[in-house]
Design an enzyme around this catalytic site. Structure first.
Site, PDB file in Angstrom:
ATOM      1  N   GLY A 133       0.782  -1.244   0.000  1.00 22.93           N
ATOM      2  CA  GLY A 133       0.000   0.000   0.000  1.00 22.93           C
ATOM      3  C   GLY A 133       0.806   1.282   0.000  1.00 22.93           C
ATOM      4  O   GLY A 133       0.335   2.320  -0.449  1.00 22.93           O
TER       5      GLY A 133
ATOM      6  N   ASP B 295      -3.972   1.058  11.027  1.00 20.39           N
ATOM      7  CA  ASP B 295      -5.351   0.731  11.399  1.00 20.39           C
ATOM      8  C   ASP B 295      -5.308   0.072  12.785  1.00 20.39           C
ATOM      9  O   ASP B 295      -5.254   0.767  13.797  1.00 20.39           O
ATOM     10  CB  ASP B 295      -5.874  -0.207  10.302  1.00 20.39           C
ATOM     11  CG  ASP B 295      -7.341  -0.526  10.405  1.00 20.39           C
ATOM     12  OD1 ASP B 295      -7.897  -0.422  11.500  1.00 20.39           O
ATOM     13  OD2 ASP B 295      -7.958  -0.902   9.401  1.00 20.39           O
TER      14      ASP B 295
ATOM     15  N   GLU C  26       4.274   3.993   5.860  1.00 25.37           N
ATOM     16  CA  GLU C  26       3.009   3.254   5.764  1.00 25.37           C
ATOM     17  C   GLU C  26       1.955   4.129   5.111  1.00 25.37           C
ATOM     18  O   GLU C  26       1.930   5.346   5.319  1.00 25.37           O
ATOM     19  CB  GLU C  26       2.490   2.935   7.171  1.00 25.37           C
ATOM     20  CG  GLU C  26       2.584   1.514   7.626  1.00 25.37           C
ATOM     21  CD  GLU C  26       1.755   0.520   6.859  1.00 25.37           C
ATOM     22  OE1 GLU C  26       1.341   0.786   5.720  1.00 25.37           O
ATOM     23  OE2 GLU C  26       1.557  -0.560   7.396  1.00 25.37           O
ATOM     24  N   ASP C  27       1.083   3.536   4.349  1.00 29.35           N
ATOM     25  CA  ASP C  27      -0.066   4.287   3.852  1.00 29.35           C
ATOM     26  C   ASP C  27      -1.075   4.507   4.973  1.00 29.35           C
ATOM     27  O   ASP C  27      -1.634   5.588   5.130  1.00 29.35           O
ATOM     28  CB  ASP C  27      -0.718   3.542   2.668  1.00 29.35           C
ATOM     29  CG  ASP C  27      -0.871   2.056   2.947  1.00 29.35           C
ATOM     30  OD1 ASP C  27       0.147   1.406   3.238  1.00 29.35           O
ATOM     31  OD2 ASP C  27      -2.006   1.549   2.910  1.00 29.35           O
TER      32      ASP C  27
END
Ligand code: PRP
Length: 178
Positions: A46, A105, A101-102
């Protein structure tokens, strides 16, 4: 975008907003790593678009590598299982690492990556994430540089996917079921 798909889409951040956020992150890194040559490690897949844009806004001599991690999802939610499918090729010992990191979460992928680079003997480790979905954290992860706070919504585009689709989109799109 796939016109036959029945998913409803709303733009969360367009390419102009993303560019501004990436510039703001780059400015911070340029200031804090002036005298250093950090090793950027993008967490695949990602992060590939974000890393490419971020790296081109950095002034210092950076090195770039990747780590391949996969978190298994069911119905757009993480199952908590992480697999390492590609190790970085760079020597990490003694390096100032910035993990890119995109999206953070649950924090499980990034926490895995932070532990990995620490175990490899990094001199320092910082975490840079374009999107921070704080409300979904399962493990405590400190994001040092971030672009946007993301509510508990599923997003695609700008490198991020749903079933491997949509990574190529310029905007970050909220994907919801109709
Ligand atoms: C996504 C995203 C992060 C990770 C975040 O990757 O790109 O790496 O999940 O989730 P977490 O904080 O709950 O661990 P994914 O595992 O879907 O793989 P991909 O990047 O190849 O799409």
């Amino acid at each position: 975008m796939d016109t036959e798909s029945r998913e409803k889409r709303v733009v969360f951040a367009d390419s102009v907003q993303i560019d501004k956020a990436v510039m703001a992150i780059a400015n911070q890194i340029n200031e804090e790593y002036k005298e250093k040559s950090p090793l950027l490690i993008g967490i695949l897949k990602g992060s590939f678009v974000f890393l490419a844009d971020l790296a081109r806004k950095l002034d210092m001599a950076v090195e770039i590598d990747f780590i391949g991690l996969s978190s298994y999802h069911e119905q757009k939610k993480s199952t908590g299982k992480i697999s390492l499918y590609c190790e970085p090729s760079a020597i990490i010992r003694g390096r100032d690492v910035i993990l890119v990191e995109d999206l953070v979460d649950t924090g499980l992928s990034t926490s895995f990556a932070v532990d990995y680079v620490k175990n490899e003997g990094a001199n320092s480790v910082k975490l840079c994430a374009l999107l921070d979905k704080k409300s979904c954290r399962v493990v405590d992860v400190a994001v040092d540089y971030f672009g946007f706070d993301l509510p508990d919504r599923f997003v695609v585009g700008y490198g991020m996917d749903y079933n491997e689709k949509y990574r190529h989109l310029k905007d970050i799109i909220i994907l919801g079921d109709e």
